[in-house]
Enzyme design. Structure first.
Site, PDB file in Angstrom:
ATOM      1  N   GLN A  46      39.254  40.977  37.892  1.00  0.00           N
ATOM      2  CA  GLN A  46      39.336  40.488  39.222  1.00  0.00           C
ATOM      3  C   GLN A  46      38.264  41.091  40.034  1.00  0.00           C
ATOM      4  O   GLN A  46      38.063  40.624  41.196  1.00  0.00           O
ATOM      5  CB  GLN A  46      40.673  40.454  39.942  1.00  0.00           C
ATOM      6  CG  GLN A  46      41.771  39.562  39.236  1.00  0.00           C
ATOM      7  CD  GLN A  46      42.922  39.601  39.813  1.00  0.00           C
ATOM      8  OE1 GLN A  46      43.332  39.121  40.933  1.00  0.00           O
ATOM      9  NE2 GLN A  46      43.959  40.619  39.062  1.00  0.00           N
ATOM     10  N   HIS A  84      36.322  37.051  39.627  1.00  0.00           N
ATOM     11  CA  HIS A  84      36.099  36.550  40.998  1.00  0.00           C
ATOM     12  C   HIS A  84      34.693  37.045  41.108  1.00  0.00           C
ATOM     13  O   HIS A  84      34.148  37.000  42.527  1.00  0.00           O
ATOM     14  CB  HIS A  84      36.964  37.428  41.618  1.00  0.00           C
ATOM     15  CG  HIS A  84      38.273  37.108  41.684  1.00  0.00           C
ATOM     16  ND1 HIS A  84      39.477  37.822  42.284  1.00  0.00           N
ATOM     17  CD2 HIS A  84      39.124  35.979  41.216  1.00  0.00           C
ATOM     18  CE1 HIS A  84      40.422  37.354  41.869  1.00  0.00           C
ATOM     19  NE2 HIS A  84      40.301  36.274  41.362  1.00  0.00           N
ATOM     20  N   CYS A 113      16.657  32.475  50.604  1.00  0.00           N
ATOM     21  CA  CYS A 113      16.242  32.026  49.138  1.00  0.00           C
ATOM     22  C   CYS A 113      14.886  31.800  49.154  1.00  0.00           C
ATOM     23  O   CYS A 113      14.072  31.224  49.873  1.00  0.00           O
ATOM     24  CB  CYS A 113      17.003  30.686  48.846  1.00  0.00           C
ATOM     25  SG  CYS A 113      16.581  30.093  47.613  1.00  0.00           S
ATOM     26  N   CYS A 138      21.156  26.018  47.207  1.00  0.00           N
ATOM     27  CA  CYS A 138      20.634  25.692  45.818  1.00  0.00           C
ATOM     28  C   CYS A 138      21.469  26.500  44.906  1.00  0.00           C
ATOM     29  O   CYS A 138      21.286  26.074  43.713  1.00  0.00           O
ATOM     30  CB  CYS A 138      19.262  25.383  45.902  1.00  0.00           C
ATOM     31  SG  CYS A 138      18.357  27.248  45.852  1.00  0.00           S
TER      32      CYS A 138
HETATM   33  P1  OAD Z   1      45.478  44.322  45.375  1.00  0.00           P
HETATM   34  O1  OAD Z   1      44.987  45.223  46.455  1.00  0.00           O
HETATM   35  O2  OAD Z   1      46.398  43.133  45.827  1.00  0.00           O
HETATM   36  O3  OAD Z   1      46.417  45.454  44.279  1.00  0.00           O
HETATM   37  C1  OAD Z   1      46.176  46.389  43.928  1.00  0.00           C
HETATM   38  C2  OAD Z   1      47.134  46.945  42.912  1.00  0.00           C
HETATM   39  O4  OAD Z   1      46.657  48.170  42.440  1.00  0.00           O
HETATM   40  C3  OAD Z   1      48.667  47.397  43.616  1.00  0.00           C
HETATM   41  O5  OAD Z   1      49.536  46.736  42.857  1.00  0.00           O
HETATM   42  C4  OAD Z   1      48.714  48.934  43.511  1.00  0.00           C
HETATM   43  O6  OAD Z   1      50.076  49.353  43.510  1.00  0.00           O
HETATM   44  C5  OAD Z   1      47.759  49.209  42.296  1.00  0.00           C
HETATM   45  N1  OAD Z   1      47.173  50.443  42.475  1.00  0.00           N
HETATM   46  C6  OAD Z   1      46.728  51.324  43.512  1.00  0.00           C
HETATM   47  N2  OAD Z   1      46.192  52.208  42.968  1.00  0.00           N
HETATM   48  C7  OAD Z   1      46.260  52.326  41.696  1.00  0.00           C
HETATM   49  C8  OAD Z   1      45.729  53.351  40.655  1.00  0.00           C
HETATM   50  N3  OAD Z   1      45.152  54.293  40.856  1.00  0.00           N
HETATM   51  N4  OAD Z   1      45.918  52.866  39.155  1.00  0.00           N
HETATM   52  C9  OAD Z   1      46.524  51.675  39.085  1.00  0.00           C
HETATM   53  N5  OAD Z   1      47.101  50.824  39.862  1.00  0.00           N
HETATM   54  C10 OAD Z   1      46.951  51.216  41.296  1.00  0.00           C
HETATM   55  O7  OAD Z   1      44.492  44.068  44.172  1.00  0.00           O
HETATM   56  P2  OAD Z   1      44.128  42.695  43.270  1.00  0.00           P
HETATM   57  O8  OAD Z   1      45.516  42.553  42.648  1.00  0.00           O
HETATM   58  O9  OAD Z   1      43.206  43.086  42.361  1.00  0.00           O
HETATM   59  O10 OAD Z   1      40.217  38.503  45.596  1.00  0.00           O
HETATM   60  O11 OAD Z   1      43.623  41.490  44.309  1.00  0.00           O
HETATM   61  C11 OAD Z   1      43.624  40.468  43.433  1.00  0.00           C
HETATM   62  C12 OAD Z   1      42.491  39.698  44.516  1.00  0.00           C
HETATM   63  O12 OAD Z   1      42.921  39.570  45.958  1.00  0.00           O
HETATM   64  C13 OAD Z   1      41.116  40.350  44.522  1.00  0.00           C
HETATM   65  O13 OAD Z   1      40.256  40.095  43.305  1.00  0.00           O
HETATM   66  C14 OAD Z   1      40.753  39.763  45.756  1.00  0.00           C
HETATM   67  C15 OAD Z   1      41.505  40.071  46.782  1.00  0.00           C
HETATM   68  O14 OAD Z   1      41.616  39.293  47.715  1.00  0.00           O
HETATM   69  C16 OAD Z   1      39.215  37.887  46.311  1.00  0.00           C
HETATM   70  O15 OAD Z   1      38.720  38.447  47.218  1.00  0.00           O
HETATM   71  C17 OAD Z   1      39.024  36.464  45.864  1.00  0.00           C
END
Ligand code: OAD
Length: 284
Positions: free
Chosen positions: A131, A149, A183, A160
């Site tokens: 992601q 993403h 663009c 475009c």
């Molecule tokens: P989050 O910020 O929601 O979650 C991050 C996760 O990483 C949490 O569960 C933490 O506990 C964990 N974490 C923190 N430090 C860590 C480490 N050192 N090792 C392992 N885990 C750790 O991020 P995502 O789940 O990636 O989308 O978020 C999903 C999507 O929400 C993103 O791609 C973005 C966001 O809005 C868009 O922008 C469309």
């Protein structure tokens, strides 16, 4: 939104002084709890799929979205930065924030977790579905990476869809406003190449990722690393993988919304847990 997504550009920067190439650690010296049952699966896994989220890059210095204190969505309002509405309302505000994140990612380096996945990939072949919009898996050496993403580095025309390959102005600190480039084909604003809330995921990438998950079988291994499991469709992949028969593992220091979907959990960080798993394979 255009269905055509430009290829991701990986900045070709030299490694900083003192940056060590990845060496699998001695398994006896890695203080990460791995059950014998999981160790067996890891050693004998046929296909390996890594599902990564923001926590994967946290130890490189890229902030996550939802962690208390440090998460980006704790400091910035997603509705005014990561939606089509926000872009239509104030493109210069949105562009400035993404340009700052481009600079931030350029200044950091893959951590031991990214490097372990790449090393595992060279031995066994590892498919990564991420992601994350950074390029740290690629810079670590992973070759099969699906960006659900989008990418911070794949700018394209907001009208475009034509890719924009030229350098952009990147501020060192967050700035309030920055004028996006135009663009070269139609003269409209160039926008970030990331998926915003309410937008479709890149169709080709989504199809490839779904096929990767649906074709898993018993004996295959799926590692979900550093995601809170709240954003779908990515959050649905572990349950799909488990239904397909794969062994599922969560690597995350804290419990998540989807922790119940895993056969095994490792409550540790990406940069500690992944080298420990790969050390099991390297020690064979
Ligand atoms: P989050 O910020 O929601 O979650 C991050 C996760 O990483 C949490 O569960 C933490 O506990 C964990 N974490 C923190 N430090 C860590 C480490 N050192 N090792 C392992 N885990 C750790 O991020 P995502 O789940 O990636 O989308 O978020 C999903 C999507 O929400 C993103 O791609 C973005 C966001 O809005 C868009 O922008 C469309």
């Amino acid at each position: 939104m255009s269905d055509e997504y430009p290829a991701m550009q990986v900045p070709a920067e030299p490694m900083p002084p003192g940056y060590q190439p990845y060496v699998p650690p001695n398994p006896d010296e890695v203080g990460v709890e791995i059950s014998d049952e999981l160790a067996q699966v890891v050693r004998h896994a046929r296909r390996i799929v890594v599902l990564s989220g923001a926590g994967m890059s946290a130890e490189s210095g890229v902030p996550t979205f939802r962690d208390a204190q440090s998460g980006l969505w704790e400091r910035f309002d997603p509705a005014s930065l990561a939606t089509q509405f926000a872009w239509d309302d104030d493109p210069e505000f949105v562009w400035a924030w993404y340009a700052w994140r481009v600079g931030l990612v350029r200044r950091v380096w893959p951590n031991a977790g990214h490097l372990a996945i790449a090393a595992w990939g060279r031995r066994r072949g590892v498919q990564v579905i991420t992601q994350n919009v950074d390029d740290l898996h690629e810079r670590a050496g992973s070759t099969e990476v699906a960006h659900l993403h989008g990418s911070l580095f794949a700018y394209r025309c907001a009208e475009c869809g034509h890719p924009y390959d030229a350098e952009i102005e990147v501020p060192d600190e967050p700035v309030e406003r920055l004028t996006p480039p135009r663009c070269e084909v139609c003269g409209a604003w160039v926008r970030p190449g990331v998926v915003w809330f309410g937008e479709y995921l890149p169709q080709e990438v989504m199809e490839a990722a779904t096929t990767m998950i649906e074709s898993l079988e018993p004996g295959d291994l799926v590692l979900s690393v550093g995601t809170s499991g709240v954003v779908y469709p990515a959050a649905g992949f572990p349950a799909m993988a488990r239904a397909a028969g794969a062994t599922t593992v969560e690597i995350n220091p804290t419990e998540t919304e989807i922790s119940d979907h895993f056969h095994h959990v490792i409550r540790d960080t990406a940069a500690r847990a992944l080298p420990a798993l790969v050390a099991l394979v390297a020690a064979e």
